[in-house]
Design a protein around this motif. Structure first.
Motif, PDB file in Angstrom:
ATOM      1  N   ALA A 520       0.370  14.762  -3.388  1.00 24.89           N
ATOM      2  CA  ALA A 520      -0.834  15.107  -2.622  1.00 24.89           C
ATOM      3  C   ALA A 520      -2.030  14.271  -3.029  1.00 24.89           C
ATOM      4  CB  ALA A 520      -1.156  16.599  -2.797  1.00 24.89           C
ATOM      5  N   ILE A 521      -2.016  13.781  -4.265  1.00 24.81           N
ATOM      6  CA  ILE A 521      -3.173  13.024  -4.753  1.00 24.81           C
ATOM      7  C   ILE A 521      -2.914  11.515  -4.735  1.00 24.81           C
ATOM      8  CG2 ILE A 521      -2.649  12.957  -7.230  1.00 24.81           C
ATOM      9  CD1 ILE A 521      -5.594  13.832  -7.672  1.00 24.81           C
ATOM     10  N   GLU A 522      -1.846  11.099  -4.087  1.00 23.36           N
ATOM     11  CA  GLU A 522      -1.540   9.660  -4.021  1.00 23.36           C
ATOM     12  C   GLU A 522      -2.683   8.871  -3.383  1.00 23.36           C
ATOM     13  OE1 GLU A 522       2.332   6.921  -3.073  1.00 23.36           O
ATOM     14  OE2 GLU A 522       1.715   8.297  -1.490  1.00 23.36           O
ATOM     15  N   TRP A 523      -3.416   9.473  -2.455  1.00 22.48           N
ATOM     16  CA  TRP A 523      -4.531   8.787  -1.802  1.00 22.48           C
ATOM     17  C   TRP A 523      -5.508   8.198  -2.816  1.00 22.48           C
ATOM     18  CZ3 TRP A 523      -9.174  10.611  -3.431  1.00 22.48           C
ATOM     19  CH2 TRP A 523      -9.226  11.920  -3.941  1.00 22.48           C
ATOM     20  N   SER A 524      -5.603   8.828  -3.997  1.00 20.38           N
ATOM     21  CA  SER A 524      -6.628   8.438  -4.979  1.00 20.38           C
ATOM     22  C   SER A 524      -6.328   7.116  -5.669  1.00 20.38           C
ATOM     23  CB  SER A 524      -6.776   9.540  -6.037  1.00 20.38           C
ATOM     24  OG  SER A 524      -5.609   9.650  -6.828  1.00 20.38           O
ATOM     25  N   ARG A 525      -5.111   6.592  -5.504  1.00 14.76           N
ATOM     26  CA  ARG A 525      -4.735   5.364  -6.208  1.00 14.76           C
ATOM     27  C   ARG A 525      -4.432   4.191  -5.281  1.00 14.76           C
ATOM     28  NH1 ARG A 525       1.211   4.786  -6.268  1.00 14.76           N
ATOM     29  NH2 ARG A 525       0.786   2.987  -7.601  1.00 14.76           N
ATOM     30  N   ILE A 526      -4.712   4.337  -3.994  1.00 17.32           N
ATOM     31  CA  ILE A 526      -4.383   3.283  -3.025  1.00 17.32           C
ATOM     32  C   ILE A 526      -5.592   2.375  -2.807  1.00 17.32           C
ATOM     33  CG2 ILE A 526      -3.511   2.791  -0.712  1.00 17.32           C
ATOM     34  CD1 ILE A 526      -1.545   4.326  -2.547  1.00 17.32           C
ATOM     35  N   PRO A 527      -5.564   1.152  -3.309  1.00 14.97           N
ATOM     36  CA  PRO A 527      -6.731   0.266  -3.164  1.00 14.97           C
ATOM     37  C   PRO A 527      -7.026  -0.113  -1.720  1.00 14.97           C
ATOM     38  CG  PRO A 527      -4.857  -0.929  -4.099  1.00 14.97           C
ATOM     39  CD  PRO A 527      -4.473   0.514  -4.085  1.00 14.97           C
ATOM     40  N   HIS A 528      -6.002  -0.088  -0.865  1.00 17.87           N
ATOM     41  CA  HIS A 528      -6.197  -0.519   0.517  1.00 17.87           C
ATOM     42  C   HIS A 528      -7.113   0.408   1.317  1.00 17.87           C
ATOM     43  CE1 HIS A 528      -2.686  -2.828  -0.693  1.00 17.87           C
ATOM     44  NE2 HIS A 528      -2.976  -3.662   0.261  1.00 17.87           N
ATOM     45  N   PHE A 529      -7.364   1.614   0.827  1.00 22.96           N
ATOM     46  CA  PHE A 529      -8.302   2.487   1.523  1.00 22.96           C
ATOM     47  C   PHE A 529      -9.740   1.989   1.388  1.00 22.96           C
ATOM     48  CE2 PHE A 529      -5.088   6.156   0.944  1.00 22.96           C
ATOM     49  CZ  PHE A 529      -4.475   5.816   2.143  1.00 22.96           C
ATOM     50  N   TYR A 530      -9.926   0.954   0.577  1.00 20.69           N
ATOM     51  CA  TYR A 530     -11.250   0.343   0.436  1.00 20.69           C
ATOM     52  C   TYR A 530     -11.339  -0.974   1.218  1.00 20.69           C
ATOM     53  CZ  TYR A 530     -11.817   3.799  -3.242  1.00 20.69           C
ATOM     54  OH  TYR A 530     -11.899   4.996  -3.933  1.00 20.69           O
ATOM     55  N   TYR A 531     -10.351  -1.219   2.093  1.00 18.32           N
ATOM     56  CA  TYR A 531     -10.302  -2.482   2.826  1.00 18.32           C
ATOM     57  C   TYR A 531     -10.709  -2.333   4.292  1.00 18.32           C
ATOM     58  CZ  TYR A 531      -7.592  -4.362  -1.146  1.00 18.32           C
ATOM     59  OH  TYR A 531      -7.171  -4.758  -2.398  1.00 18.32           O
ATOM     60  N   ASP A 532     -11.203  -1.165   4.681  1.00 19.61           N
ATOM     61  CA  ASP A 532     -11.779  -0.975   6.015  1.00 19.61           C
ATOM     62  C   ASP A 532     -10.798  -1.282   7.152  1.00 19.61           C
ATOM     63  OD1 ASP A 532     -13.575  -0.455   8.019  1.00 19.61           O
ATOM     64  OD2 ASP A 532     -14.717  -2.297   7.774  1.00 19.61           O
ATOM     65  N   PHE A 533      -9.842  -0.369   7.356  1.00 16.08           N
ATOM     66  CA  PHE A 533      -8.858  -0.461   8.439  1.00 16.08           C
ATOM     67  C   PHE A 533      -8.090  -1.781   8.404  1.00 16.08           C
ATOM     68  CE2 PHE A 533     -11.591   2.920   9.887  1.00 16.08           C
ATOM     69  CZ  PHE A 533     -10.680   3.843  10.364  1.00 16.08           C
ATOM     70  N   TYR A 534      -7.503  -2.029   7.269  1.00 10.68           N
ATOM     71  CA  TYR A 534      -6.686  -3.225   7.062  1.00 10.68           C
ATOM     72  C   TYR A 534      -5.198  -2.903   7.153  1.00 10.68           C
ATOM     73  CZ  TYR A 534      -5.139  -7.591   4.809  1.00 10.68           C
ATOM     74  OH  TYR A 534      -4.531  -8.798   4.537  1.00 10.68           O
ATOM     75  N   VAL A 535      -4.793  -1.725   6.654  1.00 16.15           N
ATOM     76  CA  VAL A 535      -3.370  -1.458   6.415  1.00 16.15           C
ATOM     77  C   VAL A 535      -2.528  -1.429   7.683  1.00 16.15           C
ATOM     78  CG1 VAL A 535      -3.635  -0.258   4.221  1.00 16.15           C
ATOM     79  CG2 VAL A 535      -3.857   1.030   6.335  1.00 16.15           C
ATOM     80  N   TYR A 536      -3.101  -1.013   8.815  1.00 19.33           N
ATOM     81  CA  TYR A 536      -2.283  -0.916  10.029  1.00 19.33           C
ATOM     82  C   TYR A 536      -1.716  -2.278  10.407  1.00 19.33           C
ATOM     83  CZ  TYR A 536      -5.514  -3.187  13.300  1.00 19.33           C
ATOM     84  OH  TYR A 536      -6.282  -4.109  13.978  1.00 19.33           O
ATOM     85  N   GLN A 537      -2.427  -3.353   9.996  1.00 22.47           N
ATOM     86  CA  GLN A 537      -2.009  -4.706  10.358  1.00 22.47           C
ATOM     87  C   GLN A 537      -0.747  -5.141   9.618  1.00 22.47           C
ATOM     88  OE1 GLN A 537      -6.129  -6.942  11.247  1.00 22.47           O
ATOM     89  NE2 GLN A 537      -6.090  -5.828   9.327  1.00 22.47           N
ATOM     90  N   TYR A 538      -0.466  -4.541   8.452  1.00 24.62           N
ATOM     91  CA  TYR A 538       0.804  -4.797   7.781  1.00 24.62           C
ATOM     92  C   TYR A 538       1.957  -4.326   8.671  1.00 24.62           C
ATOM     93  CZ  TYR A 538      -1.391  -5.787   3.223  1.00 24.62           C
ATOM     94  OH  TYR A 538      -2.117  -6.335   2.187  1.00 24.62           O
ATOM     95  N   ALA A 539       1.777  -3.144   9.250  1.00 32.55           N
ATOM     96  CA  ALA A 539       2.842  -2.555  10.074  1.00 32.55           C
ATOM     97  C   ALA A 539       3.020  -3.315  11.384  1.00 32.55           C
ATOM     98  CB  ALA A 539       2.533  -1.086  10.341  1.00 32.55           C
TER      99      ALA A 539
END
Length: 610
Positions: A520-539
């Motif tokens: 449940a707390i995995e969100w706290s360790r993901i650096p990509h959440f600081y990249y401003d809507f970047y992750v969807y582009q990986y997919a």
């Protein structure tokens, strides 16, 4: 002297890490094509600094005439071009030895200059917008050379209604360090401040957890090792969850503030607008992935069956499904395999890959102080350099061909487009690299009769698919939700975010897996959440690459030519139009459905072998 590298519960002995000056020259990149030496670099740095001081004198004159507009555009672009050269030289010099104080100091100077240059040219886009399409078209009719910048003008004019006054934009540019604070704080905590507990490895030795060691221990074949690493790792994030929640909610607030200030409906709209991507692409991705979650549930079940587990946990999702083949892939051998796999791209592509290998575009081996990981980096006037930290294994062969995909994209773009269109959108960046990975997978499967090797390659493909299309879309869903909550003025406490994250995680992985409370707390360790809507582009990139690789591997020359034209396109058109001409309509779910069909097929192949 030898050191030990812990991997999958096995102690692997490797040679001690050399100092930078001990690395053979042929395994280092050659930066002299950028600047002959540090003195030449410093001279140009000083020259760019002086030019930056006076560039704002061009403000206010581009509306006078067509010739004035042409003159201003050329001078501003030329200064940016010169700055890019000093930036890439300094960052490449720094990354190969981050302990070098001189290189650090130069990097800091260059970054500070970048902020000053951004402030000094903050008037440029607003003045282009104030000119307006009608006047610019009139100027183009009077001065034909301006037509070379028509697409540039269109990219700027799309921001009409979203760009503030010159003074307001200057203020925002000057506050960029403040806006970047949440990411910097998270990065500092994650890389320097967290002290992780000790755990036992497979041999019963006490080892102190770190981000890197945690990832390796999750690949252990001993479930107790994985379980202890997983639970103890998250005790640290749980301890700091309120601070991490405040940091992430601050990032959300910054993005929402920037969007509101620039008259966008949401932070997502602003982020996608900057890349000229319609929001429907994001929604299509999320919907299509959700429609295909039964495939992920099937993959989870397959994992449980292969690993012979009575109960599957989140910490069991990274154990290799097949034994790592006891085969060494030296750098020399890997270069040969890569060249063979890429023959299908045609002689021109292979010729430029050979240039990369022959002309020291790659910094190959690890040395003390060298930045970890791998990347491709360069600008319009430089070679597209590659940083590696080579280990003799199959993963590193994949890394080599992945980064070569990036570098060939940069090479073709810069050699087929003028400077103003020589770069490409981040939206299409991962497509070239992942297409190469898919081509390598096809090549390796077609050229081995070793069932164990095939098992390993297939399992790695499935894991990559899961980690990219499913996991990154899961991240994208959560990122979109927290920004919406923030926009609506809702609270983003640690408990609120943890509850939502666990809900999304349970939806993605299904009933065959235990939803451990720590996840449940995995969100706290993901650096990509600081990249401003970047992750969807990986997919989206992985999905497009899967479709393109399938077409290329079929040997269809039209598909290969269309792919090479995509590499050559730079930013000469919108990313969506460029990819349509390459053979993938990313506004339609068809390319994703094709990728899921490939995933299902490869799952069938692995099941038949095991």
């Amino acid at each position: 002297m030898q050191s030990k590298n812990w991997k999958r519960g096995i102690i692997m002995t490797v040679k001690s890490i050399p100092n930078r000056d001990q690395v053979p020259e042929n395994l280092t990149w050659d930066l002299t094509p950028i600047f002959s030496d540090d003195q030449a670099f410093l001279a140009e740095l000083d020259s760019v600094k002086e030019a930056t001081k006076t560039i704002n004198q061009l403000s206010g004159i581009m509306s006078n005439s067509a010739d004035d507009l042409l003159n201003v555009v050329k001078k501003v672009l030329n200064l940016n071009r010169r700055y890019e050269n000093v930036y890439v030289y300094s960052h490449l010099s720094n990354d190969v030895d981050t302990s070098n104080n001189d290189a650090q100091a130069r990097m800091e100077q260059v970054e500070a200059l970048g902020t000053k240059l951004s402030e000094a040219t903050a008037w440029f886009d607003p003045e282009i917008i104030n000119l307006g399409k009608t006047k610019i078209d009139n100027f183009i009719s009077k001065q034909p050379k301006l037509s070379e910048y028509d697409r540039l003008f269109k990219m700027i004019l799309k921001d009409e209604g979203h760009v503030l006054s010159v003074e307001a934009e200057k203020l925002l540019s000057g506050a960029s360090n403040i806006f970047n604070a949440p990411e910097k704080i998270f990065s500092m905590m994650d890389s320097a401040d967290f002290v992780f507990p000790e755990v036992k490895d497979d041999q019963g030795n006490l080892v102190r957890l770190s981000n890197g060691l945690y990832s390796l221990l999750l690949q252990s074949t001993n479930q107790n090792t994985r379980k202890e690493a997983f639970r103890k790792f998250y005790t640290v994030f749980n301890q700091f969850k309120h601070t991490l929640a405040a940091t992430l909610s601050s990032e959300v607030a910054v993005n929402n503030y920037q969007a509101q200030t620039h008259h966008f409906n949401s932070a997502r709209e602003q982020a996608m607008h900057e890349n000229e991507i319609p929001e429907s692409v994001f929604d299509t991705l999320v919907k299509t992935v959700n429609d295909n979650l039964p495939l992920l549930h099937r993959y989870v079940s397959l994992r449980k069956k292969i690993l012979n587990l009575s109960e599957m946990h989140m910490y069991d999702m990274y154990v290799p499904l097949a034994k790592d083949p006891d085969v060494k892939y030296t750098f020399a051998e890997s270069k040969k395999i890569m060249l063979q796999a890429l023959q299908i791209m045609g002689p021109d592509y292979v010729k430029h890959v050979q240039e990369e290998l022959d002309n020291r575009w790659i910094d190959v081996v690890e040395n003390k102080g060298k930045r970890t990981g791998a990347y491709s980096s360069g600008v319009y006037d430089t070679n597209p350099y590659i940083l590696l930290n080579w280990q003799d294994n199959l993963d590193n062969l994949y890394t080599l061909i992945h980064e070569t995909g990036h570098s060939m994209h940069s090479f073709y773009s810069s050699h087929n487009q003028p400077y103003q269109y020589g770069n490409y959108s981040i939206f299409v960046a991962e497509i070239a690299s992942t297409t190469n990975e898919n081509i390598l997978t096809d090549y390796l499967l077609a050229n081995t009769n070793d069932s164990e090797m095939k098992k390993y390659i297939l399992s790695q493909y499935l894991e990559g698919f899961k980690g990219t299309i499913f996991r990154q879309t899961q991240f994208a869903e959560f990122e979109n939700w927290i920004h919406e909550q923030g926009r609506l003025g809702k609270s983003l406490t640690a408990d609120v975010m943890s509850k939502k994250y666990k809900e999304i995680n349970e939806k993605y992985y299904g009933d065959e897996i235990v939803s451990d409370p720590e996840i449940a707390i995995e969100w706290s360790r993901i650096p990509h959440f600081y990249y401003d809507f970047y992750v969807y582009q990986y997919a989206t990139g992985f999905g497009a690459a899967s479709t393109l690789a399938e077409k290329i591997s079929s040997g269809n020359q039209n598909s290969i030519d269309a792919y090479l034209n995509y590499l050559k396109s730079g930013s000469s058109d919108t990313p969506i139009n460029i990819m349509k001409r390459a053979g993938v309509d990313m506004t339609n779910s068809q390319y994703l459905e094709a990728a899921f069909a490939k995933f299902s097929q490869r799952m069938d192949e692995l099941e038949s072998l095991i």
